[in-house]
Design an enzyme around this catalytic site. Structure first.
Site, PDB file in Angstrom:
ATOM      1  N   LYS A  57       0.839  -1.209   0.000  1.00 32.23           N
ATOM      2  CA  LYS A  57       0.000   0.000   0.000  1.00 32.23           C
ATOM      3  C   LYS A  57       0.866   1.248   0.000  1.00 32.23           C
ATOM      4  O   LYS A  57       0.646   2.185  -0.758  1.00 32.23           O
ATOM      5  CB  LYS A  57      -0.868   0.026   1.263  1.00 32.23           C
ATOM      6  CG  LYS A  57      -2.195  -0.635   1.099  1.00 32.23           C
ATOM      7  CD  LYS A  57      -2.996  -0.426   2.363  1.00 32.23           C
ATOM      8  CE  LYS A  57      -3.485  -1.724   2.842  1.00 32.23           C
ATOM      9  NZ  LYS A  57      -4.231  -1.870   4.016  1.00 32.23           N
ATOM     10  N   GLN A 101      -5.369  -1.300   9.603  1.00 36.46           N
ATOM     11  CA  GLN A 101      -5.247  -2.653   9.053  1.00 36.46           C
ATOM     12  C   GLN A 101      -5.911  -3.668   9.975  1.00 36.46           C
ATOM     13  O   GLN A 101      -5.688  -3.670  11.182  1.00 36.46           O
ATOM     14  CB  GLN A 101      -3.748  -2.972   8.862  1.00 36.46           C
ATOM     15  CG  GLN A 101      -3.464  -4.298   8.223  1.00 36.46           C
ATOM     16  CD  GLN A 101      -3.894  -4.368   6.758  1.00 36.46           C
ATOM     17  OE1 GLN A 101      -4.035  -3.340   6.094  1.00 36.46           O
ATOM     18  NE2 GLN A 101      -4.118  -5.558   6.267  1.00 36.46           N
ATOM     19  N   ASP A 124     -11.613   2.774   3.697  1.00 37.67           N
ATOM     20  CA  ASP A 124     -12.043   1.371   3.632  1.00 37.67           C
ATOM     21  C   ASP A 124     -13.555   1.275   3.451  1.00 37.67           C
ATOM     22  O   ASP A 124     -14.066   0.217   3.073  1.00 37.67           O
ATOM     23  CB  ASP A 124     -11.690   0.652   4.941  1.00 37.67           C
ATOM     24  CG  ASP A 124     -10.419  -0.164   4.855  1.00 37.67           C
ATOM     25  OD1 ASP A 124     -10.133  -0.684   3.762  1.00 37.67           O
ATOM     26  OD2 ASP A 124      -9.736  -0.291   5.878  1.00 37.67           O
TER      27      ASP A 124
END
Ligand code: GUN
Length: 297
Positions: A57, A101, A124
């Site tokens: 990422k 995460q 997200d």
């Protein structure tokens, strides 16, 4: 034996093209609006798969010309410490996207952490406000993997309007949001799961079949309608020949590819789309926060 007839959907190439478009949009935002989109990732603990994912990422965010921050916290971090980190990032105007995460260590309530993220920075799309916005057709940040699935299906099929879509799996991260997106595309959507009766029969109705159950090779060729577009979200590591492990999806690729019109491979299908869509979401979030019209990417 019949041969594979399905078109193989090249998610890797599509994701590379999407990252190019994101990079172009970033260049324009910098030069015309003095706006550099920024993504902050919080990684708690040392989970090896998460570390690889976060490293990728970080690399791809920088390659797209954006700012990228990685905040690593020990596996022993308390919930309060993680919440304090999220609040600090909420208050930082250079941070347009925040990603915590998952999975988080057991002592931390993931739902609480996610719902502490400013919904406008929740790239997200996991915040309950974004789930609600998506379900009610309002502008929202949308989970990345579902966006990737729909982009690939539209690239194959053009308009999805009126098609039968069957989603196998009902997770908050993939199953439910991908069903919402397909509904927005005017599909007739069925969500199936482990307790669905005659699962194969339901799947055989699908013009678009999305497999997101997390069960290796569960969807076999006899569940696929001839000519269907099959999108495999699964990433399962199984024991292969000679004790080696290999990656397989939720679809039994060999049998499904003989029946489907198009199919995503694992790896190289949906997987590469997730980070590319995350970069896209970060650009869209930055534009919304800066009051700039979002580019068409
Ligand atoms: N862990 C594995 N995939 C994801 C993802 O898409 N987002 C977050 N936050 N954690 C993950």
């Amino acid at each position: 034996m019949s041969e594979q007839t399905a078109t193989v959907i090249d998610g890797k190439a599509f994701a590379a093209g999407l990252r190019e478009r994101v990079g172009g949009a970033v260049t324009t935002l910098k030069s015309e609006h003095n706006l550099t989109p920024g993504l902050a990732v919080v990684l708690v603990g040392e989970d090896p798969a998460s570390q690889v994912y976060v490293r990728n990422k970080n690399k791809q965010t920088l390659e797209a010309g954006m700012n990228s921050w990685e905040h690593r916290m020990p596996a022993t971090a308390s919930e309060d410490e993680v919440l304090a980190m999220v609040r600090q990032l909420n208050d930082d105007p250079a941070v347009h996207g925040i990603l915590v995460q998952l999975p988080l260590p057991d002592q931390i309530d993931s739902e609480k952490v996610i719902n502490t993220i400013n919904p406008d920075k929740d790239v997200d799309g996991f915040h309950v406000i974004n789930a609600g916005r998506l379900a009610t057709g309002q502008d929202s940040l949308v989970p990345c993997t579902p966006v990737g699935c729909v982009l690939l299906a539209k690239d194959q099929l053009g308009s999805l309007s009126g098609l039968e879509a069957v989603v196998v799996g009902r997770s908050n991260i993939v199953g439910k949001p991908v069903a919402q997106l397909l509904l927005q595309e005017h599909c007739t959507v069925t969500i199936c799961h482990s307790r669905t009766r005659d699962l194969g029969e339901v799947c055989r109705r699908a013009d678009i079949l999305i497999a997101a159950v997390g069960r290796p090779e569960m969807v076999t060729g006899d569940w696929v309608k001839p000519g269907a577009c099959v999108i495999d979200v699964g990433i399962n590591r199984i024991e292969g020949e000679g004790g080696k492990t290999r990656l397989v999806g939720d679809v039994d690729y060999a049998s499904a590819a003989k029946v489907a019109g198009s199919i995503t491979p694992v790896p190289g299908g949906v997987g590469p789309m997730t980070i590319a869509c995350l970069l896209r979401s970060t650009v869209l979030a930055a534009c919304a926060q800066a009051g700039v019209t979002a580019p068409d990417i």
